[in-house]
Write a protein that holds these residues in place. Structure first.
Motif, PDB file in Angstrom:
ATOM      1  N   SER A 175       5.416  14.445  -5.738  1.00  0.00           N
ATOM      2  CA  SER A 175       4.638  13.259  -5.395  1.00  0.00           C
ATOM      3  C   SER A 175       4.986  12.110  -6.339  1.00  0.00           C
ATOM      4  CB  SER A 175       3.147  13.584  -5.481  1.00  0.00           C
ATOM      5  OG  SER A 175       2.363  12.520  -4.992  1.00  0.00           O
ATOM      6  N   ALA A 176       5.035  10.888  -5.803  1.00  0.00           N
ATOM      7  CA  ALA A 176       5.533   9.732  -6.553  1.00  0.00           C
ATOM      8  C   ALA A 176       4.871   9.529  -7.916  1.00  0.00           C
ATOM      9  CB  ALA A 176       5.401   8.467  -5.704  1.00  0.00           C
ATOM     10  N   TYR A 205       9.194   5.218   2.797  1.00  0.00           N
ATOM     11  CA  TYR A 205       8.031   5.866   3.401  1.00  0.00           C
ATOM     12  C   TYR A 205       8.366   6.281   4.835  1.00  0.00           C
ATOM     13  CZ  TYR A 205       7.773   1.161   5.317  1.00  0.00           C
ATOM     14  OH  TYR A 205       8.086  -0.023   5.928  1.00  0.00           O
ATOM     15  N   PRO A 262       6.937   7.043  -2.668  1.00  0.00           N
ATOM     16  CA  PRO A 262       7.253   5.831  -3.435  1.00  0.00           C
ATOM     17  C   PRO A 262       6.929   4.586  -2.616  1.00  0.00           C
ATOM     18  CG  PRO A 262       9.066   7.411  -3.497  1.00  0.00           C
ATOM     19  CD  PRO A 262       8.107   7.915  -2.474  1.00  0.00           C
ATOM     20  N   LEU A 263       6.607   3.507  -3.288  1.00  0.00           N
ATOM     21  CA  LEU A 263       6.271   2.274  -2.578  1.00  0.00           C
ATOM     22  C   LEU A 263       7.444   1.763  -1.746  1.00  0.00           C
ATOM     23  CD1 LEU A 263       4.323   0.377  -5.389  1.00  0.00           C
ATOM     24  CD2 LEU A 263       3.364   1.592  -3.417  1.00  0.00           C
ATOM     25  N   GLN A 282       2.216  11.679  -2.238  1.00  0.00           N
ATOM     26  CA  GLN A 282       2.231  10.223  -2.193  1.00  0.00           C
ATOM     27  C   GLN A 282       3.687   9.765  -2.285  1.00  0.00           C
ATOM     28  OE1 GLN A 282      -0.777   8.141  -4.619  1.00  0.00           O
ATOM     29  NE2 GLN A 282      -1.478  10.174  -5.270  1.00  0.00           N
ATOM     30  N   GLU A 341       0.840  -1.196   0.000  1.00  0.00           N
ATOM     31  CA  GLU A 341       0.000   0.000   0.000  1.00  0.00           C
ATOM     32  C   GLU A 341       0.878   1.250   0.000  1.00  0.00           C
ATOM     33  OE1 GLU A 341      -2.921   0.098   3.039  1.00  0.00           O
ATOM     34  OE2 GLU A 341      -3.739  -1.888   2.579  1.00  0.00           O
ATOM     35  N   ARG A 342       0.493   2.214  -0.818  1.00  0.00           N
ATOM     36  CA  ARG A 342       1.251   3.453  -0.902  1.00  0.00           C
ATOM     37  C   ARG A 342       0.903   4.363   0.276  1.00  0.00           C
ATOM     38  NH1 ARG A 342       3.956   5.390  -5.076  1.00  0.00           N
ATOM     39  NH2 ARG A 342       2.816   4.156  -6.631  1.00  0.00           N
ATOM     40  N   GLU A 363      10.077   3.338  -8.092  1.00  0.00           N
ATOM     41  CA  GLU A 363       9.377   2.940  -6.868  1.00  0.00           C
ATOM     42  C   GLU A 363      10.262   2.256  -5.830  1.00  0.00           C
ATOM     43  OE1 GLU A 363       6.449   3.787  -6.123  1.00  0.00           O
ATOM     44  OE2 GLU A 363       5.260   4.072  -7.937  1.00  0.00           O
TER      45      GLU A 363
END
Length: 339
Positions: free
Chosen positions: A73-74, A28, A24-25, A22, A14-15, A134
């Protein structure tokens, strides 16, 4: 190179998002923070840095330049990268960082000493977009000399751009089209406590999907990347000399119809250069297979190991079960699965 080779993101991840940012996967924040899109810019004079494409500081230095730190944002990162690449000249030097497997070095820094055509660079960026955009274990970018421009997307997916003054207005206009403003402190994942992770998956029913290590292997080939460390020096990131050290070297052997096989060679050596020499000498004793081509075998990785890691690779339960002489030696060779 396999024209269909590509990679795939784990869709179960989940991002994370904070406000309109937002992440990157693969990276975080793990604490509360205020994420802010935008960019900071400052001027750097020519006497601050030596040219990273050549380790000799006596050679030509970077010119006067503006340096931008950009947080976006990603989902918008891909389009920003395409626009930045379009500002580069037709040929330039690719750069890749990878948080790999060396026990004594956090990041494997790769650069190309060859000018690579923009279309070849773009092909790699498009093919391995999930990894480069990502994954929290890699960064990539490029540099040109005429005109001078450097851009790098680090493992946090924060973008750094260095440009000569004549290009500043053009870059400002580009960032304006993304709605990005100059601010004092843009804030991405690295502005707070955060975690990194790899996000690629290699499903059994999709054998053409590559792992992170395989993506790095192919990018090294396509972008003609070289590990940017002194091969004659064996020290950790703090500069402490390591002396005789176990290395795990992976050798890629070419075969017919684009197929490859890999051999693992465990050696003890005083430095990377010696580890590679020992590996090639050991491989010279292997008989070629009927499908072998004239292409030479290549060492695709050479990672230093701790005693505990060496014990694990040799199948021992305890690190103290493995002892090696303080002398150069080949410990073991074995074939890995074909890839």
């Amino acid at each position: 190179m396999d024209p269909v080779a590509r990679c795939k993101v784990d869709t179960s991840i989940e991002r994370v998002a904070i406000g309109d940012v937002q992440f990157p996967l693969g990276v975080y924040p793990v604490e509360k923070m205020e994420a802010v899109q935008g960019y900071a810019v400052e001027f750097e004079s020519t006497d601050l840095d030596a040219d990273p494409i050549d380790g000799d500081a006596a050679l030509e230095q970077w010119p006067d330049r503006y340096v931008y730190d950009i947080v976006v944002s990603a989902p918008r990162l891909w389009h920003l990268c395409l626009r930045l690449i379009s500002m580069m000249p037709p040929r330039f030097y690719p750069i890749l960082d990878y948080i790999g497997h060396d026990a004594f070095r956090e990041i494997d820094p790769y650069i190309s000493y060859d000018l690579i055509p923009q279309d070849r660079f773009l092909d790699g960026v498009r093919r391995y977009r999930p990894f480069l955009m990502e994954d929290g274990m890699c960064g990539f970018g490029a540099m040109s000399e005429e005109p001078f421009m450097y851009f790098f997307v680090d493992e946090h997916k924060i973008v750094t751009v260095r440009i000569e003054p004549a290009m500043k207005e053009r870059l400002d206009r580009l960032l304006e089209t993304f709605g990005l403003r100059e601010i004092a402190e843009p804030a991405g994942a690295d502005a707070a406590a955060h975690e990194h992770r790899s996000v690629l998956v290699t499903p059994d029913d999709e054998p053409d999907m590559l792992s992170a290590d395989e993506v790095v292997e192919w990018l090294r080939e396509e972008w003609r990347l070289t590990l940017n460390v002194d091969p004659e020096v064996n020290a950790d990131d703090a500069g402490r000399p390591l002396g005789y050290t176990p290395f795990r070297c992976i050798v890629r052997w070419p075969g017919a119809a684009g197929a490859y096989r890999h051999t693992e060679v465990l050696v003890v050596a005083q430095c990377l250069a010696e580890a590679e020499d020992l590996t090639f000498d050991a491989c010279a004793t292997i008989e070629t297979t009927p499908d072998a081509t004239e292409e030479s075998p290549a060492i695709v990785s050479a990672d230093r190991l701790t005693a505990a890691q060496l014990a694990e690779f040799l199948g021992h339960d305890r690190p103290d079960a493995v002892e090696y002489e303080q002398t150069s030696a080949v410990l073991r060779m074995r074939n890995l699965d074909e890839s």
